[in-house]
Design an enzyme around this catalytic site. Structure first.
Site, PDB file in Angstrom:
ATOM      1  N   HIS A  99     -48.471  13.920 -33.177  1.00 33.15           N
ATOM      2  CA  HIS A  99     -48.221  13.685 -31.755  1.00 33.15           C
ATOM      3  C   HIS A  99     -49.382  14.240 -30.941  1.00 33.15           C
ATOM      4  CE1 HIS A  99     -43.728  12.709 -31.580  1.00 33.15           C
ATOM      5  NE2 HIS A  99     -43.952  12.925 -32.862  1.00 33.15           N
ATOM      6  N   GLU A 116     -39.830  20.411 -33.107  1.00 31.54           N
ATOM      7  CA  GLU A 116     -39.982  20.325 -34.562  1.00 31.54           C
ATOM      8  C   GLU A 116     -40.645  21.572 -35.154  1.00 31.54           C
ATOM      9  OE1 GLU A 116     -41.187  16.773 -36.492  1.00 31.54           O
ATOM     10  OE2 GLU A 116     -39.932  15.477 -35.250  1.00 31.54           O
TER      11      GLU A 116
END
Length: 637
Positions: free
Chosen positions: A621, A361
């Site tokens: 995350h 990402e």
């Protein structure tokens, strides 16, 4: 194989692409800012609640009409630029390779010449992380913002964590003669005025029951570059050895305050601060920007005084004007279970001597450039802007690249990228796929190359699409087999290369404990590759930690700093799942290693698994790290 250092094959196409993007960018930026102003994060909502005259609300009211007017004005230019841009994408290369030419004695060429495939073995450290570096309006959907500042800060934190000296702890005990794995976050090293971690100068002989072997000053150390450890074939200068004797019943040494004026302050920041909220930490927070120090809670302070005992040169201890530390907190770093082959921990820092970094990402190209510039302070070889755009091949139209990003301290030999053709809904707008890399990590005395394979991927995200993820896992394996076959220059009669490791990592977007992910849990990938955190389909090891954080709680005080997130007591979960936030604790970020196709004379074993909190408040995350030890296989009697 030729590695592409520019996205286009010639300067003419590069210039046309620059012109097309210059026409598009004003419209893109205005639309992004306009949407972002209407998607507040929980941090901003709390600021509004505390301050009724919140400046951001005033700016939104004032600038929205201006943004709309400018957006309408820029639309015709953006349309023209888009037509030119989409036409050029058919000639674009699938990645950009960047190499920092001048790395001095710690260059990748020097690193891969250190290991000859003989001796006690060599350890390699891998890490994976999803950074959520999207355009700001899209990033806010995950409750993070200010993508450009976050990218710079993330790069600095990773660099500072990885460039710390590595420590090894030896336990002297009549009943325990084991040697712990290399500590991921157990040495405090001071930093210079530039915010870069410094190595430990001089040598430390003994303080109470702790025996140290320090690093000598060098040019590499002055730049915060650590490479290897003695057991890896490196020199003693690359590690700090700590020996805890057993005459005190295994107790850690008592904390001793360092001499006045000679103390390395935890969290003393030397780098510029970003605009993200967790940068308003109290002085001393070890997770603050630019801090290479380890968690206060997970360290025991020790001082090497001028009157320290032990053998060695007299007065050697007086050369050390700062404190060193030994990891000891059982709640953070777990002792090995008798049946466990490796150590595991929740660490406030990225592992020392990190060799390979796989990111997902990293969609925003400006953020990718900022991240690359920061990481080049530690990693010599970087691949970024990986993926395809526009109508490329049989895939649907792609607005974003794959988001994959790779950094390495070792030379990259071959690269391949494949785009998953079966993306659906919003996921189909990004060219999610798999990145395959072959790296050189050594040379045998017979001039055979020692290589390793690394695969990084980001699977389909929509939770109900298990069949799509399984198809992508099938493609991942098939493409990897083709990549290894096409890049191998060895044969049974002429083994020019020896394979040391085969690692697959990334954001798989499914959990090994969720009942909705049973199809993925039973995939054949987990029969060919080992997941160190998994006991079997639907069952985790007791210490496994969920890596998908509760996005609504990212800015809660109890978890918004690396120390706080590290020290938060894990709660119960599904079949051993432990969670760091009040979310569902899903472990969707994986580190796998394979044994098929490796050199038959070697074995690759996991030394340590680490769940890392250093990026708290910057992404939703938890990064995961794994250290592999490659050594000679035991001969059968």
């Amino acid at each position: 194989m030729v590695l592409y250092t520019t996205p286009f094959p010639n300067s003419c196409l590069s210039a046309l692409h620059a012109v097309s993007w210059a026409l598009i960018f004003p419209c893109y930026w205005l639309a992004d800012r306009l949407l972002a102003s209407f998607i507040p994060t929980t941090y901003e909502k709390r600021q509004r609640a505390d301050d009724p005259c919140y400046l951001q609300l005033l700016c939104t009211v004032l600038f929205t009409p201006i943004y709309l007017a400018l957006l309408v004005t820029s639309l015709p230019f953006a349309l023209l630029g888009f037509l030119l841009w989409s036409t050029l994408q058919s000639a674009r290369r699938p990645y950009v390779y960047s190499r920092l030419e001048d790395k001095g004695p710690a260059s990748g060429a020097a690193l891969h010449s250190e290991w000859k495939g003989t001796g006690p073995g060599k350890s390699f450290c891998f890490a994976t992380a999803n950074l959520c570096l999207l355009p700001d309006s899209l990033a806010r959907l995950n409750n993070v913002f200010n993508t450009q500042a976050r990218a710079k800060e993330i790069g600095q934190r990773i660099r500072n964590g990885a460039s710390r000296p590595q420590i090894k702890i030896y336990i002297d005990s009549p009943t325990n003669t084991s040697i712990s794995a290399a500590s991921f976050s157990s040495l405090v090293s001071p930093q210079g005025s530039d915010g870069v971690a410094r190595a430990v100068p001089g040598s430390i002989k003994r303080t109470a029951s702790v025996e140290y072997g320090g690093r000598h000053p060098s040019d590499e150390a002055a730049n915060g570059l650590a490479s290897g450890d003695p057991a890896d074939g490196g020199s003693l200068e690359d590690a700090c050895i700590v020996r805890i004797s057993g005459d005190e019943g295994g107790r850690p040494p008592e904390a001793v305050d360092p001499p006045a004026g000679g103390q390395a302050r935890n969290g003393a920041g030397g780098g510029p601060r970003g605009q993200t909220p967790n940068q308003s930490q109290r002085d001393g927070d070890s997770g603050s920007l630019g801090s290479p120090s380890a968690s206060r809670e997970s360290l025991v302070k020790a001082r090497a005084g001028a009157d320290g005992g032990g053998g060695g040169e007299p007065g050697a201890n007086s050369k050390l004007p700062h404190k060193s530390s030994v990891a000891k907190k059982a709640a953070v770093r777990r002792r090995r279970h008798p049946d466990e082959a490796f150590d595991h921990e929740v660490s406030a820092f990225f592992p020392a001597n990190l060799d390979f970094l796989c990111l997902q990402e990293v969609f925003d190209k400006r953020a990718a450039a900022k991240l690359k510039d920061q990481l080049h302070g530690y990693f010599e070889y970087i691949l970024y802007d990986v993926g395809v755009y526009g109508c490329h091949g049989c895939c649907s139209f792609k607005c974003l690249n794959s988001g994959l990003f790779f950094a390495s301290r070792y030379p990259i030999m071959d690269v391949a990228y494949h785009c998953y053709p079966n993306g659906r809904s919003s996921d189909s707008l990004a060219s999610k796929g798999a990145l395959y890399l072959k790296v050189q990590v050594g040379n045998t005395p017979h001039d055979q190359r020692i290589v390793g394979y690394i695969s990084c991927t980001h699977l389909h995200a929509l939770p109900e699409d298990s069949d799509i993820r399984c198809e992508q896992l099938n493609m991942l394996q098939d493409w990897l087999a083709d990549f290894r076959k096409s890049t191998s220059s060895s044969s049974a009669a002429n083994p020019e290369e020896l394979v040391a490791f085969d690692v697959v990592c990334g954001d798989f977007n499914f959990d090994n404990c969720s009942s909705d992910d049973k199809l993925e849990q039973q995939h054949s990938l987990f029969t060919r590759y080992k997941d160190p955190c998994r006991l079997g389909p639907g069952e985790e090891k007791p210490w496994a930690v969920g890596t998908l954080l509760d996005k609504d709680g990212l800015y809660d005080e109890e978890v918004c700093t690396p120390d706080n997130l590290q020290n938060k007591s894990p709660g119960g979960g599904q079949k051993g799942r432990k969670e760091l936030l009040k979310g569902n604790g899903r472990r969707i970020d994986y580190m796998l290693h394979g044994e098929e196709g490796l050199c038959p004379d070697w074995k690759a074993e996991v030394e340590e698994i680490s769940f890392i909190t250093q990026l708290s408040g910057l992404t939703d995350h938890l990064p995961v790290a794994m250290r592999l030890m490659v050594s000679a296989a035991e001969e059968e009697a």
